[in-house]
Enzyme design. Sequence first.
Site, PDB file in Angstrom:
ATOM      1  CB  THR A  48      -0.957   0.010   1.206  1.00 15.86           C
ATOM      2  OG1 THR A  48      -0.205  -0.056   2.418  1.00 15.86           O
ATOM      3  CG2 THR A  48      -1.905  -1.183   1.141  1.00 15.86           C
ATOM      4  CG  MET A  81      -4.714   6.435  -1.733  1.00 16.18           C
ATOM      5  SD  MET A  81      -6.049   7.331  -0.859  1.00 16.18           S
ATOM      6  CE  MET A  81      -5.119   8.104   0.484  1.00 16.18           C
ATOM      7  CG  HIS A  82      -2.400   2.398   4.189  1.00 14.83           C
ATOM      8  ND1 HIS A  82      -1.140   1.942   3.878  1.00 14.83           N
ATOM      9  CD2 HIS A  82      -2.216   3.544   4.884  1.00 14.83           C
ATOM     10  CE1 HIS A  82      -0.234   2.768   4.355  1.00 14.83           C
ATOM     11  NE2 HIS A  82      -0.861   3.758   4.977  1.00 14.83           N
ATOM     12  CG  ASP A  83      -7.943   1.412   5.084  1.00  9.92           C
ATOM     13  OD1 ASP A  83      -7.087   0.511   5.225  1.00  9.92           O
ATOM     14  OD2 ASP A  83      -8.316   2.134   6.027  1.00  9.92           O
TER      15      ASP A  83
END
Length: 358
Positions: free
Chosen positions: A215, A281-283
């Site tokens: 991510t 933008m991990h999620d």
Amino acid sequence: MRHRSAETRPESVRKVRPVFVDVDTGVDDALALVYLLASPDTEVVGIASTGGNVGVEQVCENNLGLLKLCGVPGIPVSRGSDRTLTGPLRLPSKVHGPRGLGYADLPRSDGRLTDHDSATAWVRAARAHPGELIGVATGPLTNLALALRAEPALPTLLHRLVIMGGSYDHRGNTTPVAEWNISVDPEAAAEVLAAWTADVVGPQRLAILCGLDLTRRVAMTPDHLARLAAAAGSTTTVLSPSDERGTRSRASNPLIRVIEDAMRFYLEAYHDIGHGYEAHMHDPLAAAVALEPGLVTTAPATVDIELTGTLTRAMTVTDWSGVREPNALIGVDVDAAAFFDRFIERVGPFAQRLSHNA
């Protein structure tokens, strides 16, 4: 062996899939939710709230407010536990702000939470859509672990599970070796990974893990936000690190305004900790992978969660040898440009439609 999923059919021929989301709604969780709500190939059938980035009551408030903002107030939102499996929650994350969404103000919602908790919501959704439900977990895994205790067959009921969590042969973001979501409740993560094994679900339906090593390759910049506003037909002012802290968005589109106000705080926080004026933008990446696994290259591995180490608690210890049966598909490569194209192509027009329908 590394591979990309074959599930990369065009949206026009893809079946609409039911999706259940478990979030600790901070900035990037909110963008993940918006991405799913904007996706025509998706029906969000429930949202579980878990404490993490902020406390669980604030997460519930954020989820209900986002649904009102996005014009879909009828999606069930459940409240999760206010504790981990072993004790109190840790202090909230500072990078999302005291309310979880930076500078953004959400509309007040008169929506009500379900009369059952998030663990029960997981089980009910899986039983309602056996073999079809896609699960997405972008926060600590407490709710999912409790759901497994209530329904041990849960892994076989889901079509797919995607988890944002862990750090695989890579540094952590909470301790030198541990990632935030896993570190909040490592015992829960250990129970979940122990349940999603190849002998239970098959090698092709192992949980897909999107860790920091993946991510962190997907970083949103002010240019991406400007492209998003243009796709929504909205006015905007390009964000800059030289702007006065807390400058509020003047975007003409309400959803773009919320995204910009949330992202400004997130960008400032990332800048302060040395990442530059960009935010990972991990999620949202995990949400995108849930719909299109082919966005990332994965490799099977056996992952254990360290529970007792003085310096290594919550580390995702990854065995790539193949000697042991794998229990996860680790995301190892991603086309960041393709992800941002999808995000903008979906969220921009969605924001524009919301503005027209207001």
